[in-house]
Design a protein around this motif. Structure first.
Motif, PDB file in Angstrom:
ATOM      1  N   VAL A  95       0.836  -1.203   0.000  1.00 62.14           N
ATOM      2  CA  VAL A  95       0.000   0.000   0.000  1.00 62.14           C
ATOM      3  C   VAL A  95       0.874   1.257   0.000  1.00 62.14           C
ATOM      4  O   VAL A  95       2.024   1.230   0.445  1.00 62.14           O
ATOM      5  N   TRP A  96       0.294   2.359  -0.478  1.00 60.93           N
ATOM      6  CA  TRP A  96       0.977   3.651  -0.436  1.00 60.93           C
ATOM      7  C   TRP A  96       0.803   4.250   0.944  1.00 60.93           C
ATOM      8  O   TRP A  96      -0.303   4.314   1.465  1.00 60.93           O
ATOM      9  N   GLN A  97       1.920   4.676   1.519  1.00 65.49           N
ATOM     10  CA  GLN A  97       1.940   5.252   2.862  1.00 65.49           C
ATOM     11  C   GLN A  97       2.339   6.728   2.764  1.00 65.49           C
ATOM     12  O   GLN A  97       3.291   7.059   2.066  1.00 65.49           O
ATOM     13  N   PRO A  98       1.664   7.624   3.490  1.00 70.59           N
ATOM     14  CA  PRO A  98       2.118   9.020   3.503  1.00 70.59           C
ATOM     15  C   PRO A  98       3.391   9.147   4.343  1.00 70.59           C
ATOM     16  O   PRO A  98       3.561   8.442   5.330  1.00 70.59           O
ATOM     17  N   TYR A  99       4.293  10.020   3.927  1.00 66.64           N
ATOM     18  CA  TYR A  99       5.458  10.330   4.753  1.00 66.64           C
ATOM     19  C   TYR A  99       5.034  11.039   6.034  1.00 66.64           C
ATOM     20  O   TYR A  99       5.767  11.086   7.002  1.00 66.64           O
ATOM     21  N   GLY A 100       3.834  11.634   6.026  1.00 65.74           N
ATOM     22  CA  GLY A 100       3.322  12.311   7.210  1.00 65.74           C
ATOM     23  C   GLY A 100       3.715  13.781   7.300  1.00 65.74           C
ATOM     24  O   GLY A 100       3.616  14.377   8.371  1.00 65.74           O
ATOM     25  N   VAL A 101       4.152  14.336   6.183  1.00 62.60           N
ATOM     26  CA  VAL A 101       4.506  15.754   6.147  1.00 62.60           C
ATOM     27  C   VAL A 101       3.917  16.372   4.883  1.00 62.60           C
ATOM     28  O   VAL A 101       3.680  15.680   3.897  1.00 62.60           O
ATOM     29  N   THR A 102       3.680  17.663   4.945  1.00 56.70           N
ATOM     30  CA  THR A 102       3.348  18.434   3.755  1.00 56.70           C
ATOM     31  C   THR A 102       4.574  19.274   3.446  1.00 56.70           C
ATOM     32  O   THR A 102       5.063  20.000   4.317  1.00 56.70           O
ATOM     33  N   VAL A 103       5.094  19.144   2.237  1.00 58.47           N
ATOM     34  CA  VAL A 103       6.251  19.921   1.821  1.00 58.47           C
ATOM     35  C   VAL A 103       5.735  21.257   1.301  1.00 58.47           C
ATOM     36  O   VAL A 103       4.954  21.293   0.355  1.00 58.47           O
ATOM     37  N   ARG A 104       6.156  22.340   1.941  1.00 55.09           N
ATOM     38  CA  ARG A 104       5.734  23.695   1.561  1.00 55.09           C
ATOM     39  C   ARG A 104       6.888  24.398   0.866  1.00 55.09           C
ATOM     40  O   ARG A 104       7.936  24.601   1.462  1.00 55.09           O
TER      41      ARG A 104
END
Length: 131
Positions: A95-104
């Motif tokens: 499955v695809w997992q989020p890194y848990g951050v939003t890159v701004r």
């Protein structure tokens, strides 16, 4: 003496031909890592091959991967420009997992070199948007 020298040369030719037949001309090894810029992102992102590398070296268009589009066997990370945000994900355990951050943006993001249990560190840049 001439016959002796010609025979080894003649015998070597078939061996070289057989050896060259066993190696595919366009063989590519499995990449150790890649970055995929999702088609919905609609704009390119900066990419680089080595973690911590700045500045980015190439632009990866939407809908492309660093391995197939740029021919890279390894990707290190990506760059998001000013005024944009992105949510990076990686593939693990099916499955695809989020890194848990939003890159701004403007900012760089280094991807994982290795993901346990995976041959290739697969990464996606999702939800590239204005922020």
């Amino acid at each position: 003496m001439m016959k002796f020298l010609r025979k080894p040369a003649v015998l070597a030719l078939p061996a070289v031909a057989v050896m060259s037949l066993s190696i595919p001309v366009n063989a590519q090894s499995v990449p150790s890592s890649y970055i995929y810029n999702k088609p919905g992102n609609q704009i390119g992102i900066g990419v680089y091959q080595n973690r911590g590398q700045t500045p980015w070296t190439h632009i990866l268009p939407a809908g492309r991967r660093t391995d197939s589009h740029l021919g890279w066997q390894k990707a290190g990370g990506f760059y998001i420009g000013p005024g944009y945000c992105a949510d990076p994900c990686y593939y693990s355990d099916g499955v695809w997992q989020p890194y848990g951050v939003t890159v701004r943006g403007p900012d760089y993001f280094d991807i994982f070199d290795y993901v346990g249990g995976e041959t290739t560190s697969r990464n996606e840049v999702r939800s590239l948007r204005s922020c």
